[in-house]
Design an enzyme around this catalytic site. Sequence first.
Site, PDB file in Angstrom:
ATOM      1  CG  HIS A 199      -0.271   0.085   2.535  1.00 27.13           C
ATOM      2  ND1 HIS A 199       0.569  -0.891   3.028  1.00 27.13           N
ATOM      3  CD2 HIS A 199      -0.305   1.057   3.494  1.00 27.13           C
ATOM      4  CE1 HIS A 199       1.008  -0.547   4.223  1.00 27.13           C
ATOM      5  NE2 HIS A 199       0.504   0.637   4.523  1.00 27.13           N
ATOM      6  CG  ASP A 223       5.056   2.930   7.237  1.00 25.88           C
ATOM      7  OD1 ASP A 223       4.156   3.432   6.543  1.00 25.88           O
ATOM      8  OD2 ASP A 223       4.834   2.076   8.119  1.00 25.88           O
ATOM      9  CG  HIS A 235      -0.090   4.365   4.787  1.00 22.72           C
ATOM     10  ND1 HIS A 235      -0.817   3.568   5.642  1.00 22.72           N
ATOM     11  CD2 HIS A 235      -0.924   5.384   4.420  1.00 22.72           C
ATOM     12  CE1 HIS A 235      -2.038   4.075   5.785  1.00 22.72           C
ATOM     13  NE2 HIS A 235      -2.121   5.177   5.060  1.00 22.72           N
ATOM     14  CG  ASP A 290       0.706  -1.362   7.467  1.00 25.80           C
ATOM     15  OD1 ASP A 290       1.621  -2.052   7.943  1.00 25.80           O
ATOM     16  OD2 ASP A 290       0.736  -0.131   7.412  1.00 25.80           O
ATOM     17  CG  HIS A 332       4.642  -2.619  10.455  1.00 26.84           C
ATOM     18  ND1 HIS A 332       3.660  -2.006  11.193  1.00 26.84           N
ATOM     19  CD2 HIS A 332       4.788  -1.862   9.343  1.00 26.84           C
ATOM     20  CE1 HIS A 332       3.223  -0.927  10.563  1.00 26.84           C
ATOM     21  NE2 HIS A 332       3.908  -0.820   9.427  1.00 26.84           N
TER      22      HIS A 332
END
Length: 309
Positions: free
Chosen positions: A61, A65, A63, A201, A259
């Site tokens: 995705h 990071d 984002h 995530d 993570h």
Amino acid sequence: MRELTILGTASQVPTRHRNHNGYQLRWDDEVLLFDPGEGTQRQMLMAGLAVTPLTRICITHFHGDHSLGLPGIIQRISLDKVPHPVRVHFPAGGRDYFDRLRHATSFYDVADLVPEPVADGFRAETTGGTLTALPLRHSIETYGYRLAERDGRRMVPALLAAYGITGPAVGELQRTGRAGTVTLDDVSAPRPGQKFAFVMDTGLCDNVFALAEGADLLVIESTFLAEDAAMAAQVGHLTAGQAASVARQSGARTVVLTHFSQRYGDSTRFLDEARTEFDGDIILAEDLMRVPLPPRLHSSHERAATPRG
């Protein structure tokens, strides 16, 4: 060789000891880079990795990071004049983000990039198996990835000896499935293909379990601890206990927890929490760690899977 190199293990905020995300999987002739966060190019240098072998980049995705390192990796592919195409997978709805990152700054662009956006049901045949992607539950469009080797067969020396199969006849069996009256099934046993899953995530959802099913190596986010489970659910993340429970219920063999939120000073707490849910191999990810795939199973009966529920 099949090996995972962990380049970064932080979540939203890097720390002195944890870089933003980044994971490279060497799978025979395929080399896949997952979620290159900010600083990935330098982490690859520290790990002794080059961009030249890369065949695929997989973004879960958009984002920061998980993707802010993409411009540097793309520009390095051009700088090093990587001679083959590099396929880039990312959520189809994030094409604008990919295009912006692809051309974030001016550079001499000679990279042979092949954008291949993913949607629900995506699958691609690779030299080492089938790469699939499934949507996850997060605040923006997010996909997890699974690489599954095709099942095969392995020769059993005792059976070869019993049928008197030696020398060139073994090769003939492997190529054609028969040597005289002896078939491949007579002298071999099923060999389950190896499986790798990458889950980042997400809150708990059916596709988390589908991706992790029977994985020999499961890389899975464990951003929070159980004490913050309500926050994890609100923002679309997993706790260490939930990640380990996924591994147990899905019959995964080795789970890599990663993570980690910067809010926790003692990372061993993630391992302690996970141990209450999963008694298999648990690896607490650290930057620049190398994790080989577990030794191949000889048969599906060796996998001690626990039913979901």
